[in-house]
Design an enzyme around this catalytic site. Structure first.
Site, PDB file in Angstrom:
ATOM      1  N   ASP A 165      -4.592  -3.747   6.693  1.00 45.73           N
ATOM      2  CA  ASP A 165      -5.042  -3.050   7.880  1.00 45.73           C
ATOM      3  C   ASP A 165      -6.475  -2.419   7.413  1.00 45.73           C
ATOM      4  O   ASP A 165      -6.463  -1.082   7.319  1.00 45.73           O
ATOM      5  CB  ASP A 165      -3.952  -2.083   8.420  1.00 45.73           C
ATOM      6  CG  ASP A 165      -2.813  -2.780   8.718  1.00 45.73           C
ATOM      7  OD1 ASP A 165      -2.874  -4.146   9.000  1.00 45.73           O
ATOM      8  OD2 ASP A 165      -1.638  -1.898   8.754  1.00 45.73           O
ATOM      9  N   GLU A 212       5.624  -5.260   0.777  1.00 45.66           N
ATOM     10  CA  GLU A 212       5.488  -4.477  -0.178  1.00 45.66           C
ATOM     11  C   GLU A 212       6.697  -4.296  -0.952  1.00 45.66           C
ATOM     12  O   GLU A 212       6.750  -4.120  -2.295  1.00 45.66           O
ATOM     13  CB  GLU A 212       4.546  -3.280   0.099  1.00 45.66           C
ATOM     14  CG  GLU A 212       3.460  -3.630   0.593  1.00 45.66           C
ATOM     15  CD  GLU A 212       3.090  -4.346   1.967  1.00 45.66           C
ATOM     16  OE1 GLU A 212       3.991  -3.963   2.658  1.00 45.66           O
ATOM     17  OE2 GLU A 212       2.230  -5.080   2.062  1.00 45.66           O
ATOM     18  N   ASP A 218       4.463 -10.341   6.481  1.00 47.93           N
ATOM     19  CA  ASP A 218       3.946  -8.936   6.578  1.00 47.93           C
ATOM     20  C   ASP A 218       4.765  -8.251   6.077  1.00 47.93           C
ATOM     21  O   ASP A 218       6.109  -8.139   5.862  1.00 47.93           O
ATOM     22  CB  ASP A 218       3.421  -8.598   7.855  1.00 47.93           C
ATOM     23  CG  ASP A 218       2.515  -7.376   8.182  1.00 47.93           C
ATOM     24  OD1 ASP A 218       2.175  -6.983   7.155  1.00 47.93           O
ATOM     25  OD2 ASP A 218       2.616  -6.755   9.174  1.00 47.93           O
TER      26      ASP A 218
HETATM   27  C1  GLC Z   1       0.987  -4.550  10.253  1.00 46.81           C
HETATM   28  C2  GLC Z   1      -0.075  -5.763   9.963  1.00 46.81           C
HETATM   29  C3  GLC Z   1      -0.856  -6.149  11.018  1.00 46.81           C
HETATM   30  C4  GLC Z   1      -0.082  -6.198  11.908  1.00 46.81           C
HETATM   31  C5  GLC Z   1       0.990  -5.312  12.298  1.00 46.81           C
HETATM   32  C6  GLC Z   1       2.014  -5.838  13.505  1.00 46.81           C
HETATM   33  O1  GLC Z   1       0.136  -3.344  10.357  1.00 46.81           O
HETATM   34  O2  GLC Z   1      -0.843  -5.370   8.583  1.00 46.81           O
HETATM   35  O3  GLC Z   1      -1.712  -7.194  10.556  1.00 46.81           O
HETATM   36  O4  GLC Z   1      -0.580  -6.697  13.387  1.00 46.81           O
HETATM   37  O5  GLC Z   1       1.860  -4.873  11.208  1.00 46.81           O
HETATM   38  O6  GLC Z   1       2.910  -6.678  12.961  1.00 46.81           O
END
Ligand code: GLC
Length: 805
Positions: free
Chosen positions: A471, A399, A396
């Site tokens: 998200d 980017e 995650d």
């Molecule tokens: C980001 C991710 C989400 C995750 C959060 C906490 O917003 O896109 O899926 O739950 O981070 O790690």
């Protein structure tokens, strides 16, 4: 205004051919102000590289893994034009203006430069302008919001952490600069392989051209022509690679939450799935499993004994996927930071100082994933997780994201030794993190398949990871936009994609969750996830009715596993999408692009999925040409028609294309470690000729690469099904076949390998009626039954089998 009086930066088109040379597959053209390289990759793939004479570009690509094939082509110098001909294409370059037009061998125009601008520079920015055709449509470009047909819009590729994005926001997380243009009865693909920020305009704010543009770097695009969209995707993924067979368990239902902790919460979720008889294979650990959000650590009190926890979960048939964010807390004494710093593995400013940005752990350093040594280092750190039985990883914030969302452009990356600023490296960072995680996991798991999920990526990311759409929000419009995002990724070589079922931000109503989970069961990647501090969002959290609906559709997905796994096999062979936009098979049918129908898709080759908003019980659907069996009751729906459907929330509209074979198995509560299965169900839907390749292997190792797989082709004719002999050395999980022939007249005679067999009939259900728990509201669940469905039982046979009726 005369040119010499103009001040500032203006558009400079490439012009004035001077000379050309041919060497191998490449034609090198010198013009008055540029170097043009035309490289023939094969008969249908031609690469165009255009740079200023003083610009030297390496040609290195993170996306492309193929080299030009030595196919024949012809160059002819005919007065005003230079013409290159392959067996499929004719590329004509006007010498004076250096404008390129491409025709098929019959002389039909496919695609051409704007006559004045062609490829141009505006400062360092390079753009290719293409003539806009009156009826031209544009599809693809991967994870991009908006309509299926992108005509009239422009998009930017710059991977962006975009929390709770709007359904028209751009950009979001992932960049795949590849699109497909469609006009008349022609289609073509263009892949602009430039990792800088790029812009694509499909006739946006103008009626003259489409264009693709990069902030910097070279004009470097691949032109792909094939007679159909599937062929174009096949060639694009020939260039950029395809997914490897994922572990079977990763095709099961995955339950996520920000975050399950401490550990009894995880066990509780696992036990509830089993108690409630709702199949699931994966639970996720989001950032709270770590100590102070430090990657490669376990929180000492929340997860005191991860090893014991994983053992317990595996016994119940669960795998755990853990989140890995790239930001490494800059804390002295923390092993990953100390070691990475000492080895110089973090991204730096031009003066050599380590770049720090803030993310979950606070100030953090960022590994330079564009360097092999760093990727290996990262992969090795993962052993603390694999040692505890972790086989799946979730990348995650890659980017990369840092609070503020504007990393300084001047920071520098290795870019495989050639060096690059943030401008050049940003869009490939996420993909290289996924690669590093994938390669690390693969090594550590020693022969077992790993599973990686990523948020950011670039073209080719499908070689390493599945992708989810970040998200999203709990709303109907997001659910529908999510199907388009997933289908659009399918058009762009990323078959393994999905969105957070129920929506990540906000809270789903029971009706929305019910719709979304049924739809999610027909998504390649199937995961429910929700935001911290929001209501519970497990399938049982919305009341009994929604629990029943969830169970029904999750079970249906599990039953369809032989079909789905085979569809993934196809994706691994030719890059084909799993969720297939109707633009793949019905490219020239205008209806499929219209607003009400653009969300419909085929799941694999055969199942038409019609998404419905949670606020409706009647829905207008479009059936493309052919005939369609209602999955639940076998009623035939003729194609080329719009219909108003009754679409109750407990019945996701699903139709099977006439001329299909669905392969199913009995439901199990998980896929992990399920080796023996009694019976494969072969559902035949006559009506058109087709073939389907069935694929089986152990679902967990790479032994299939050494031949331990089983492949059989099912060929459907009007009144027979031929199953080819097995190839490959794998022994099937199944012992018998039960062959169902849908739509068959009761007096039909069935033979198997010319011998008559006992025919049986049964009333058959794909889903169960929801429980009658509410005495006031009896959901009108019928007709859910296929009455007197004819079937025969056959012992599994590795030799050819012909079923005739
Ligand atoms: C980001 C991710 C989400 C995750 C959060 C906490 O917003 O896109 O899926 O739950 O981070 O790690």
């Amino acid at each position: 205004m005369a040119q010499q009086h103009r001040k500032g930066t203006f558009n400079v088109p490439v012009s004035h051919y001077i000379s050309h040379t041919v060497s191998g597959q490449e034609v090198l053209i010198t013009t008055g102000n540029s170097t043009v390289r035309i490289i023939v990759y094969d008969h249908s793939v031609i690469r165009f590289r255009i740079s200023k004479p003083e610009q030297e570009f390496s040609g290195f690509s993170y996306a492309v893994i193929e080299q030009p094939k030595p196919v024949e082509f012809k160059i002819s110098d005919e007065g005003e034009n230079l013409t290159l001909t392959t067996s499929l294409l004719k590329v004509i370059m006007n010498k004076e203006k250096v404008r390129i037009s491409i025709y098929d061998v019959e002389g039909n125009f496919i695609n051409g430069d704007d006559p004045s601008f062609g490829t141009s520079w505006l400062g360092n920015e390079v753009t290719t302008y293409k003539k806009l055709i009156a009826d031209e449509r544009f599809i693809g470009l991967g994870e991009k919001t908006g309509n299926l047909d992108r005509r009239g819009k422009a998009y930017v590729n710059w991977n962006s952490d975009n929390f709770a994005y709007g359904v028209d926001d751009d950009p979001i997380y992932l960049s795949t600069p590849f699109y497909i243009g469609i006009h008349g009865n022609q289609n073509y693909g263009i892949f602009f392989d430039n990792s800088h920020k790029t812009t694509f305009s499909f006739g946006c704010s103008n009626d003259r051209f489409s264009y693709f543009q990069a902030e910097d770097g070279e004009m470097n695009y691949y032109f792909i022509w094939k007679p159909n969209v599937a062929g174009i995707i096949e060639r694009y993924t020939w260039l950029t690679g395809r997914l490897e067979m994922p572990p079977l368990w990763s095709l099961g239902f995955q339950q996520c939450r920000y975050s399950y902790y401490p550990y009894p919460e995880v066990l509780n979720a696992a036990r509830t799935f089993r108690e409630k008889d709702i199949p699931a294979d994966v639970l996720y650990l989001d950032i709270h499993y770590m100590d102070a959000y430090k990657v490669f650590t376990w929180h000492p009190t929340r997860f005191p004994d991860p090893d014991a926890l994983m053992k317990e979960l595996k016994k119940m048939g669960f795998n755990v996927v853990v989140i890995l964010d790239p930001g490494i807390k800059t804390e002295a004494g923390y092993h990953a930071y100390d070691d990475g710093k000492e080895k110089g593995h973090f991204v730096k400013y031009p003066d050599g100082e380590e770049y720090n940005g803030q993310v979950w752990p606070g100030w953090s350093a960022f590994p330079d994933f564009t360097k092999e040594e760093v990727r290996e280092w990262w992969g090795k750190q993962m052993n603390i997780l694999t040692d505890n039985g972790i086989e799946g990883f979730w990348n995650d914030m890659n980017e990369p994201a840092a609070w503020g969302q504007h990393l300084p452009d001047l920071i520098e990356f290795d870019y495989e030794g050639e060096g690059g600023t943030h401008k050049k490296s940003h869009n490939v960072y996420g993909m290289q993190m996924a690669r590093s995680t994938y390669e690390g996991g693969k090594k550590l798991l020693d022969g077992k398949r790993t599973f990686v999920l990523t948020r950011a990526g670039y073209s080719g990311v499908q070689r390493y990871a599945a992708v989810w759409t970040g998200d999203n929000v709990s709303s109907d419009e997001h659910m529908l936009a999510g199907t388009r995002l997933v289908n659009s990724m399918g058009l762009t070589g990323i078959p393994f994609a999905g969105n957070d079922v129920g929506g990540f931000a906000g809270e789903a109503t029971p009706e929305l969750f019910a719709r979304w989970i049924a739809l999610g069961a027909f998504s390649p990647f199937f995961r429910s996830h929700s935001m911290v501090n929001s209501r519970d969002s497990e399938p049982w959290s919305f009341g009994e009715e929604v629990e029943d609906i969830s169970r029904n559709y999750i079970k249906l997905r599990y039953r369809l596993m032989p079909y789905l796994y085979s569809v993934f096999y196809e994706a691994s062979q030719n890059g084909m999408a799993v969720s297939r936009s109707l633009a793949i098979d019905y490219t020239y049918d205008n209806n499929i692009y219209s607003n009400p129908y653009q969300n419909q898709y085929l799941f694999g080759p055969s199942i038409l999925v019609i998404p419905v908003e949670s606020t409706r019980e009647l829905h207008k659907a479009y059936f493309p040409e052919g005939a369609w069996y209602n999955l639940y009751n076998d009623k035939i729906q003729q194609g080329n028609r719009e219909e108003i459907l009754s679409a109750l929330k407990e019945q996701q509209p699903l139709y099977v294309k006439a001329g299909s074979i669905l392969l199913m198995q009995e439901s199990s509560n998980h896929l992990l470690n399920v080796k023996e299965l009694e019976r494969m169900e072969i559902h035949i839907y006559p009506g058109a000729e087709t073939s389907f390749v069935y694929y089986e292997d152990d679902g967990e190792t790479y032994q299939y690469k050494g031949g331990a797989s089983l492949v059989r082709t099912f060929e459907l004719k009007s009144n027979s099904l031929r199953i080819s002999p097995k190839s490959g050395s794998y022994t099937s999980h199944f012992k018998t076949w039960r062959v169902f022939i849908h739509g068959l007249k009761p007096d039909a005679k069935i033979t198997v390998n010319s011998a008559s067999v006992e025919e049986n009939t049964m009333n058959y259900r794909f889903i169960e009626p929801v429980s009658d728990f509410d005495p006031y509201h009896k959901p009108p669940t019928d007709p859910l039954e296929i009455k007197d469905l004819i079937y025969v039982d056959v012992k599994w046979n590795d030799a050819e089998a012909v079923i005739h009726w």
